[in-house]
Design a protein around this motif. Structure first.
Motif, mmCIF file in Angstrom:
data_model
loop_
_atom_site.group_PDB
_atom_site.id
_atom_site.type_symbol
_atom_site.label_atom_id
_atom_site.label_comp_id
_atom_site.label_asym_id
_atom_site.label_seq_id
_atom_site.Cartn_x
_atom_site.Cartn_y
_atom_site.Cartn_z
ATOM 1 N N VAL A 196 0.841 -1.202 0.000
ATOM 2 C CA VAL A 196 0.000 0.000 0.000
ATOM 3 C C VAL A 196 0.875 1.251 0.000
ATOM 4 O O VAL A 196 1.841 1.348 0.763
ATOM 5 N N ALA A 197 0.508 2.214 -0.837
ATOM 6 C CA ALA A 197 1.158 3.528 -0.889
ATOM 7 C C ALA A 197 2.657 3.421 -1.141
ATOM 8 O O ALA A 197 3.444 4.237 -0.658
ATOM 9 N N ALA A 198 3.067 2.411 -1.915
ATOM 10 C CA ALA A 198 4.494 2.227 -2.178
ATOM 11 C C ALA A 198 5.026 3.287 -3.135
ATOM 12 O O ALA A 198 6.114 3.824 -2.944
ATOM 13 N N SER A 199 4.262 3.603 -4.169
ATOM 14 C CA SER A 199 4.714 4.584 -5.168
ATOM 15 C C SER A 199 3.479 5.254 -5.758
ATOM 16 O O SER A 199 2.952 4.822 -6.783
ATOM 17 N N LEU A 200 3.025 6.313 -5.097
ATOM 18 C CA LEU A 200 1.807 6.993 -5.511
ATOM 19 C C LEU A 200 2.130 8.225 -6.346
ATOM 20 O O LEU A 200 3.198 8.832 -6.198
ATOM 21 N N PRO A 201 1.207 8.629 -7.245
ATOM 22 C CA PRO A 201 1.448 9.818 -8.073
ATOM 23 C C PRO A 201 1.615 11.065 -7.211
ATOM 24 O O PRO A 201 1.057 11.162 -6.115
ATOM 25 N N ALA A 202 2.363 12.023 -7.727
ATOM 26 C CA ALA A 202 2.646 13.241 -6.969
ATOM 27 C C ALA A 202 1.938 14.466 -7.523
ATOM 28 O O ALA A 202 1.986 15.533 -6.900
ATOM 29 N N THR A 203 1.284 14.347 -8.682
ATOM 30 C CA THR A 203 0.670 15.509 -9.306
ATOM 31 C C THR A 203 -0.715 15.154 -9.846
ATOM 32 O O THR A 203 -1.087 13.985 -9.952
ATOM 33 N N MET A 204 -1.462 16.203 -10.191
ATOM 34 C CA MET A 204 -2.740 16.035 -10.870
ATOM 35 C C MET A 204 -2.495 15.450 -12.260
ATOM 36 O O MET A 204 -1.417 15.644 -12.821
ATOM 37 N N PRO A 205 -3.460 14.761 -12.888
ATOM 38 C CA PRO A 205 -4.809 14.487 -12.393
ATOM 39 C C PRO A 205 -4.928 13.184 -11.617
ATOM 40 O O PRO A 205 -6.011 12.832 -11.173
ATOM 41 N N THR A 206 -3.823 12.443 -11.467
ATOM 42 C CA THR A 206 -3.907 11.155 -10.774
ATOM 43 C C THR A 206 -3.810 11.298 -9.261
ATOM 44 O O THR A 206 -3.963 10.319 -8.544
ATOM 45 N N ARG A 207 -3.510 12.500 -8.784
ATOM 46 C CA ARG A 207 -3.610 12.809 -7.359
ATOM 47 C C ARG A 207 -4.572 13.974 -7.193
ATOM 48 O O ARG A 207 -4.358 15.047 -7.739
ATOM 49 N N GLU A 208 -5.647 13.757 -6.444
ATOM 50 C CA GLU A 208 -6.684 14.771 -6.280
ATOM 51 C C GLU A 208 -6.848 15.108 -4.808
ATOM 52 O O GLU A 208 -6.841 14.223 -3.953
ATOM 53 N N VAL A 209 -7.015 16.392 -4.502
ATOM 54 C CA VAL A 209 -7.281 16.832 -3.138
ATOM 55 C C VAL A 209 -8.779 16.707 -2.860
ATOM 56 O O VAL A 209 -9.590 17.318 -3.544
#
Length: 261
Positions: A196-209
């Protein structure tokens, strides 16, 4: 003739003092009333934000594939595989290089795209090895029964186990909720990872607030996995802080993950 009589200095001072007292009380009363209105508005906004966050998480997790939910070590992140569609297969892939199988079409003549999962209980759903419960990307087309479900790009796959109800799920790529600082983020389109959460995106659009104003490190997920006798349960809690007053609202919620083999 009558004598004209004016105010004495003492009377004038007493009137000024009384007016000052009344003005002070009035200003204090208005200040307290205004502050009370601000506090009530802040509490209502904070409560509304907490309800929206809680409902968003709950609705997303209710669409999770049974058995796909997993939580990281400190409980700040939760990952799941969203279900796109469910149908019944007529046969599982066969032959030396199985790349398709026959199934019942979806109601309403819809089509679906995603990975196919057949009876993932007792197996890791975050592995695409063959044989295994999770296939490569596939397409469930429209048409008269039976329809042919084909793995995209001519990929081959065998399922390790059959479903008692001959049921299969079409799922999307995994998604994750994570708290970082005072923000709640949703991650998608990052592929299947071993942890889990090993390598998550750092920018939009694959990371959303999804939300802000969370108390840092207050979000915590706990998951009780499903079994053949009962459904799974996810519990989570978090705190929301008001930027105006600094007050904190605590929220605790449970979500039932229905267990459908």
């Amino acid at each position: 003739m009558g004598r004209n009589r004016g105010f004495t200095l003492v009377e004038l001072v007493m009137v000024i003092v009384l007016l000052a007292i009344v003005a002070t009380i009035s200003v204090r009363f208005l200040a307290l009333s205004t502050q009370g209105t601000v506090d009530v508005g802040s509490r209502q906004l904070r409560s509304f934000s907490a309800v929206v966050i809680s409902e968003h998480i709950s609705r997303a997790l209710r669409e999770a594939l049974p058995g796909s939910i997993r939580v990281n070590g400190d409980g700040s992140c939760i990952e799941w595989m969203p279900v796109v569609a469910v149908s019944n297969y007529l046969n599982l892939p066969r032959g030396a290089n199985p790349d398709s199988f026959e199934a019942a079409p979806l109601a309403g003549g819809d089509s679906a795209n995603g990975r196919i999962v057949v009876y993932g209980y007792g197996s890791t759903l975050y592995s695409t090895g063959s044989p295994g419960p999770v296939s490569p990307e596939a397409t469930l087309p429209t048409g008269a029964s039976p329809v042919t479900v084909s793995f995209d790009g001519g990929a081959n796959h065998r399922f390790a186990t059959q479903s008692p109800e001959r049921k299969f799920f079409v799922i999307e790529e995994p998604r994750t909720f994570c708290q970082q600082g005072s923000f709640l983020f949703r991650y998608r389109d990052y592929g299947i990872q071993s942890s889990v959460a090993a390598s998550l995106p750092a920018t939009m659009p694959t990371r959303e607030v999804l939300a802000g104003n969370l108390v840092p490190d207050s979000l915590n997920f706990e998951s009780v996995p499903p079994t053949l006798q009962r459904s799974g349960v996810v519990s989570f809690r978090f705190q929301v802080r008001s930027q105006q007053t600094g007050e904190v609202t605590s929220v605790s919620q449970e979500v039932q993950i229905r267990n459908v083999p």
